[in-house]
Design an enzyme around this catalytic site. Sequence first.
Site, PDB file in Angstrom:
ATOM      1  N   ASP B  76       0.819  -1.237   0.000  1.00 34.60           N
ATOM      2  CA  ASP B  76       0.000   0.000   0.000  1.00 34.60           C
ATOM      3  C   ASP B  76       0.841   1.270   0.000  1.00 34.60           C
ATOM      4  O   ASP B  76       0.429   2.308   0.502  1.00 34.60           O
ATOM      5  CB  ASP B  76      -0.901  -0.002   1.254  1.00 34.60           C
ATOM      6  CG  ASP B  76      -0.059  -0.217   2.539  1.00 34.60           C
ATOM      7  OD1 ASP B  76      -0.645  -0.238   3.633  1.00 34.60           O
ATOM      8  OD2 ASP B  76       1.185  -0.345   2.413  1.00 34.60           O
ATOM      9  N   ASP B  99       7.767  -4.479   1.912  1.00 35.16           N
ATOM     10  CA  ASP B  99       7.279  -3.405   1.036  1.00 35.16           C
ATOM     11  C   ASP B  99       8.430  -2.468   0.682  1.00 35.16           C
ATOM     12  O   ASP B  99       8.952  -1.760   1.532  1.00 35.16           O
ATOM     13  CB  ASP B  99       6.149  -2.631   1.755  1.00 35.16           C
ATOM     14  CG  ASP B  99       5.512  -1.597   0.837  1.00 35.16           C
ATOM     15  OD1 ASP B  99       4.471  -1.027   1.228  1.00 35.16           O
ATOM     16  OD2 ASP B  99       6.075  -1.341  -0.260  1.00 35.16           O
ATOM     17  N   HIS B 119       9.727 -10.537  13.090  1.00 29.30           N
ATOM     18  CA  HIS B 119       8.270 -10.755  13.169  1.00 29.30           C
ATOM     19  C   HIS B 119       7.794 -11.644  12.022  1.00 29.30           C
ATOM     20  O   HIS B 119       7.130 -12.660  12.224  1.00 29.30           O
ATOM     21  CB  HIS B 119       7.544  -9.407  13.123  1.00 29.30           C
ATOM     22  CG  HIS B 119       6.058  -9.517  13.068  1.00 29.30           C
ATOM     23  ND1 HIS B 119       5.252  -9.365  14.169  1.00 29.30           N
ATOM     24  CD2 HIS B 119       5.209  -9.777  12.032  1.00 29.30           C
ATOM     25  CE1 HIS B 119       3.976  -9.526  13.822  1.00 29.30           C
ATOM     26  NE2 HIS B 119       3.920  -9.778  12.516  1.00 29.30           N
ATOM     27  N   GLU B 120       8.162 -11.265  10.794  1.00 32.59           N
ATOM     28  CA  GLU B 120       7.649 -12.007   9.625  1.00 32.59           C
ATOM     29  C   GLU B 120       8.138 -13.458   9.621  1.00 32.59           C
ATOM     30  O   GLU B 120       7.401 -14.375   9.251  1.00 32.59           O
ATOM     31  CB  GLU B 120       8.071 -11.297   8.337  1.00 32.59           C
ATOM     32  CG  GLU B 120       7.526  -9.893   8.177  1.00 32.59           C
ATOM     33  CD  GLU B 120       5.999  -9.817   8.319  1.00 32.59           C
ATOM     34  OE1 GLU B 120       5.499  -8.761   8.744  1.00 32.59           O
ATOM     35  OE2 GLU B 120       5.311 -10.814   8.038  1.00 32.59           O
ATOM     36  N   HIS B 123       5.963 -15.742  11.361  1.00 31.37           N
ATOM     37  CA  HIS B 123       4.875 -16.279  10.524  1.00 31.37           C
ATOM     38  C   HIS B 123       5.391 -17.422   9.672  1.00 31.37           C
ATOM     39  O   HIS B 123       4.734 -18.450   9.556  1.00 31.37           O
ATOM     40  CB  HIS B 123       4.329 -15.180   9.597  1.00 31.37           C
ATOM     41  CG  HIS B 123       3.566 -14.096  10.296  1.00 31.37           C
ATOM     42  ND1 HIS B 123       2.562 -14.330  11.190  1.00 31.37           N
ATOM     43  CD2 HIS B 123       3.679 -12.748  10.223  1.00 31.37           C
ATOM     44  CE1 HIS B 123       2.065 -13.187  11.648  1.00 31.37           C
ATOM     45  NE2 HIS B 123       2.733 -12.201  11.067  1.00 31.37           N
ATOM     46  N   HIS B 129      -0.428 -13.712  14.968  1.00 30.19           N
ATOM     47  CA  HIS B 129      -0.212 -12.567  15.847  1.00 30.19           C
ATOM     48  C   HIS B 129      -0.539 -12.840  17.318  1.00 30.19           C
ATOM     49  O   HIS B 129      -1.416 -13.612  17.636  1.00 30.19           O
ATOM     50  CB  HIS B 129      -1.019 -11.372  15.327  1.00 30.19           C
ATOM     51  CG  HIS B 129      -0.417 -10.808  14.086  1.00 30.19           C
ATOM     52  ND1 HIS B 129      -1.141 -10.181  13.102  1.00 30.19           N
ATOM     53  CD2 HIS B 129       0.868 -10.805  13.649  1.00 30.19           C
ATOM     54  CE1 HIS B 129      -0.343  -9.803  12.120  1.00 30.19           C
ATOM     55  NE2 HIS B 129       0.899 -10.172  12.418  1.00 30.19           N
TER      56      HIS B 129
END
Lengths: 81, 370
Positions: B76, B99, B119-120, B123, B129
């Site tokens: 975004d 990004d 953090h990623e 996942h 989360h």
Amino acid sequence: RPVDEDQKMRTEDVELAEGYLRRFYSLEIKGGARRARSTSVMEEKIRKMQNFFGLGETGHLDSQTLDVMREPRCGVPDVDN
Amino acid sequence: FSFYPYKPKWKNTTITYTVAKYTPDMSRGEVQKSIRLALKMWSDVAPLKFIEINHGKADIVLSFASRAHGDFFPFDGPGGVLAHAFQPAEGMGGDVHFDEDEKWSTGGQGYSLFAVAAHELGHSLGLTHSTDPSAVMYPTYRHHGSSQYNLSSDDVQGIQTLYGKPNNKKVEIQPTAPKKCDPMFSFDAAAMIQNEIIFFKSRHVWMRTTKSSYWNQLREGHISSYFPGIDSPVDAAYDIPAQGMLFIFTGQKYWVIQELKIRGRAGSIYEYGFPSSVRQVDAVVHVAEYEKTIFFAGQFYYRYDEQKRQMDSGFPRRIQTDWTGIPRRVDAAFKMIGGLFLLSGSRSYQYDFRQKRVVKIIAGNTWLGC
């Protein structure tokens, strides 16, 4: 502030919130859905997000809730992965 | 902590990774080091091994891209979404996308690639989360230099639920107590419980009796042995002696404790009337004579009226404007007969409300018998 600017602010806030909840809380607002129904769906999703972030679960777009929605974050949804 | 549906994880715990596309914001070496540090955080606490490969198909492919970039989740532009990752699986599973429209860095200006990658990659390993604000897996970005960015116990419990504990590495099951007599020792929080002063640091608790006959009695232990259910570091705590209630604050939440038992669900600090710019409280103390509770956050303080149950108007005010002799920030505060004690850095300041000034300064860990 002239009323229309307030209105513009509120519209922007709602758009921000809808985009946020769609992306992270699987909000679905089908086109043409009855206004009342989509409002209650939205409130329920707002409450879910407020619970996740330890905010007061008002179901409304208060300033704290909007501020959290504006924070830079991870793009993975918080629920219903 | 939480998992994806059906708790996907890597069957083979030797996991390959590669950086397919770099960012022009950082050198390749800086990107590789940030990713390596982030992976090491996870492999330090779970039996995982990461191997970088430069050809062939890696389990985890990391890349930088902007806007639409080949999956169903276009970025975004600057701000907003910084990155995303996919759960463990074949093909795109485990991959991490950053990004490119963000400014990436090793910790100075811009977003810390190390912090976001940590953090990623959570996942990529199968975690989703966490609602614990101190967790790496909390959804929003908090600026960290790599030095002070560590997995919280929530993160550790999550990854060890999936992969178990590392076989040959020492992982502190019960973190050792902070070195209380270190000259630079500082506190996280303090309050009174009946006749005992309770001090918090990291996830450790000391309780010092104020009854003169046992002056040198000091009990200590892991926070979970005193307050089961609170496992995050405590930011602040206060007590209302008349009600025998203790309030403990961690991140944006607070708990009410009576007779060492948590009462009800966690509350939100915003119920006190804090603005959303306040993300945590540094210190808090109740002054029964005035029925007021004083919160310290950053360089400011707020005054809350316990009777009206609302913040007094005219706040926040700058601490140094009104509290003569007290430093800019306060780490912990408690009140007992004889005065108000504010702990800042390695010192303890005894503040006299009537004289409106500091009347005594001692080393903070004097309270712990140092």
